[in-house]
Design a protein around this motif. Structure first.
Motif, PDB file in Angstrom:
ATOM      1  N   UNK A 152     -13.168 -20.161 -19.257  1.00 24.34           N
ATOM      2  CA  UNK A 152     -13.989 -21.175 -19.901  1.00 24.34           C
ATOM      3  C   UNK A 152     -15.371 -21.196 -19.255  1.00 24.34           C
ATOM      4  N   UNK A 153     -16.294 -21.890 -19.911  1.00 22.81           N
ATOM      5  CA  UNK A 153     -17.619 -22.059 -19.326  1.00 22.81           C
ATOM      6  C   UNK A 153     -17.519 -23.022 -18.151  1.00 22.81           C
ATOM      7  N   UNK A 175     -16.881 -17.965 -26.139  1.00 22.13           N
ATOM      8  CA  UNK A 175     -17.165 -16.943 -27.145  1.00 22.13           C
ATOM      9  C   UNK A 175     -18.505 -17.184 -27.822  1.00 22.13           C
ATOM     10  N   UNK A 176     -18.952 -18.405 -27.864  1.00 25.83           N
ATOM     11  CA  UNK A 176     -20.215 -18.731 -28.526  1.00 25.83           C
ATOM     12  C   UNK A 176     -21.430 -18.502 -27.634  1.00 25.83           C
ATOM     13  N   UNK A 192     -24.984 -11.710 -21.901  1.00 24.56           N
ATOM     14  CA  UNK A 192     -25.464 -11.583 -20.527  1.00 24.56           C
ATOM     15  C   UNK A 192     -25.438 -12.916 -19.787  1.00 24.56           C
ATOM     16  N   UNK A 193     -25.053 -13.965 -20.480  1.00 28.63           N
ATOM     17  CA  UNK A 193     -24.820 -15.236 -19.787  1.00 28.63           C
ATOM     18  C   UNK A 193     -23.364 -15.337 -19.367  1.00 28.63           C
ATOM     19  N   UNK A 194     -22.431 -15.030 -20.284  1.00 30.10           N
ATOM     20  CA  UNK A 194     -21.008 -15.131 -19.946  1.00 30.10           C
ATOM     21  C   UNK A 194     -20.534 -13.934 -19.133  1.00 30.10           C
ATOM     22  N   UNK A 195     -21.235 -12.773 -19.243  1.00 29.48           N
ATOM     23  CA  UNK A 195     -20.945 -11.587 -18.435  1.00 29.48           C
ATOM     24  C   UNK A 195     -19.520 -11.056 -18.630  1.00 29.48           C
ATOM     25  N   UNK A 215      -7.089 -15.658 -21.696  1.00 29.31           N
ATOM     26  CA  UNK A 215      -7.688 -15.865 -23.012  1.00 29.31           C
ATOM     27  C   UNK A 215      -8.989 -16.636 -22.862  1.00 29.31           C
ATOM     28  N   UNK A 216      -9.953 -16.313 -23.709  1.00 27.19           N
ATOM     29  CA  UNK A 216     -11.259 -16.964 -23.665  1.00 27.19           C
ATOM     30  C   UNK A 216     -11.282 -18.154 -24.619  1.00 27.19           C
TER      31      UNK A 216
END
Length: 468
Positions: A400-401, A248-249, A253-256, A242-243
């Motif tokens: 997660x980031x 999600x914010x 193209x950053x989170x890919x 799960x993200x």
């Protein structure tokens, strides 16, 4: 000046180290954590099980079709050309003239390449002898459906979240609330060795694919081979990812990775990276040859290739089956490189089924279990496959980031403390020594100058008065 030189040197080193750390974050913007390894999966879906026979053409169905719809002369001309109908799934090598001849012979009986291939492929009814689920015997036609894959026509359970028209997923997914051999899916299969006509291998058996229901069975999916006389146990385990809200914010193209319903495909109702790759390859063929090979995924407005276009497809097949992204693009260091893979990012939230296979020899001697499964069947070249959840729990993962503002704050504080001993107090001291204290000294000198000038003016006035 020496103190300022040391301070500037350490500041430069701090900025250099911080830049390298931020570059590493740009290469790996996300991180996967384990929330728990004992998550309970009540009500979750069962894995999709797909059986693909090594045999692509049924000898019996082919003979019946040739006798029924073709004259004896045309049938004799078709027989040596039959393997060429499998050019999109087997490594056949034919000349354009051979493809053209087969196309004309099939057209003479109003058959297209796709229709002919579908009619001579093995069906599921004769291969799936008996099925058992939730410790109850079911008609295999209720549980399985015949599906198109890049390996040919296969038999799939729980494919695309639809069992068949008569029974919904909810009615049959209750078995996933239990774990263990008894409550899984058991299938008795007959590979029909005597019916083999065209096979990639020199032996009989099946390729078994364990996947999620929305994944198209393509040529690059991992599989397990099973053979007549085998008894296979597939131990399935779920892994759900799960993200987080922070991920999600972020920009795509950053989170890919794609969030649910963020990317739409032309050939599939649901997005998965596997489906995206399959559609991407089909689109490349369509752009080059103007058509898509039979059994390959396609949009509604894409034409299915006839045998007349087979030579074009085979001329490009080596390129199509390679890795999709260009070899000169390093997707690990170039942030934009993944955009060249048809924008086929993975999903941010997904469920995968890990499968472990155990194999043994099928031997009914001295056995008294599963009598209802084998009753009335003489085992010859049969094989049995058991699929079940090995445990009631599985892994819950969290995507997660890699860094957010608190991480950046700590990273900045740690690196600058290492080089310059930075803290809130030391920052105040640096500001004090570089700005406040010099300004204080400057203001003091200015004040003393003004006072001295005032004294001089006052003394001049006194001297003038005394002279008078």
């Amino acid at each position: 000046m020496f103190w300022c030189f040391i301070l500037c040197s350490m500041l430069t080193l701090s900025i250099y180290t911080l830049w390298n750390s931020l570059s590493l974050n740009a290469d790996n913007p996300t991180i996967l954590y384990i929330n728990t390894k004992t998550g309970i999966f009540w009500g979750k879906t069962f894995p999709t099980i797909t059986f693909c026979n090594f045999n692509h053409i049924s000898k019996k169905k082919l003979n019946e079709l040739l006798i029924k719809d073709f004259s004896s002369d045309i049938a004799d001309q078709i027989r040596p050309l039959i393997p060429y109908v499998l050019y999109s799934s087997l490594p056949v090598n034919a000349t354009p003239a051979a493809y053209r001849s087969l196309h004309m012979l099939l057209t003479s009986a109003n058959y297209t390449h796709s229709d002919f291939l579908q009619k001579i492929s093995p069906d599921c009814e004769s291969q799936l002898v008996r099925c058992k689920i939730r410790d109850q015997i079911y008609n295999c036609n209720v549980l399985f459906q015949r599906v198109q894959t890049q390996h040919g026509f296969c038999c799939a359970f729980n494919y695309d979240a639809v069992i068949n028209r008569n029974q919904t997923t909810e009615e049959l997914s209750i078995h996933s609330n239990r774990f263990g051999y008894r409550w899984g899916l058991t299938v008795l299969l007959d590979p029909q060795v005597e019916d083999y006509y065209a096979s990639r291998n020199k032996f009989a058996g099946y390729q078994i694919y364990t996947s999620t229901g929305n994944d198209f069975i393509s040529i690059n999916m991992p599989n397990q081979m099973v053979f007549p006389g085998d008894e296979i146990h597939i131990h399935a385990a779920q892994h759900i990812t799960e993200a987080t809200t922070l991920l999600k914010n972020q920009d795509l193209h950053w989170r890919r990775c794609y969030l649910p319903n963020e990317r739409k495909l032309l050939a599939f109702p649901e997005y998965t990276q596997q489906n995206c790759f399959a559609e991407c390859r089909s689109k490349k063929v369509w752009r080059i040859c103007g058509c898509v090979p039979p059994l390959w995924p396609r949009a509604q407005n894409w034409t299915v290739c006839s045998l007349m276009q087979a030579s074009c497809v085979m001329a490009q097949i080596d390129t199509l089956l390679r890795t999709i992204y260009p070899s000169d693009k390093d997707y690990k260091t170039d942030l934009k490189a993944e955009r060249y893979i048809c924008d086929c990012y993975p999903e941010c939230e997904y469920c995968i089924h890990r499968a472990d296979f155990d194999g043994m020899t099928l031997d009914r001697n001295y056995s008294i279990n599963n009598m209802d499964l084998y009753r009335g069947i003489e085992l010859k070249n049969h094989l049995v496959v058991h699929t079940f959840y090995a445990d009631m729990s599985g892994n819950y993962m969290r995507l997660d980031v890699q860094y957010h503002w608190q991480n950046y704050f700590g990273l900045f504080g740690g690196i600058t403390s290492l080089y310059m001993g930075i803290s809130f107090i030391s920052c105040f001291e640096i500001v004090f020594f570089l700005l406040v204290r010099p300004m204080g000294h400057l203001l003091t000198r200015i004040t003393k100058r003004r006072q001295a000038m005032k004294k001089q003016v006052k003394l001049k006035k006194m001297h003038t008065v005394m002279r008078k």
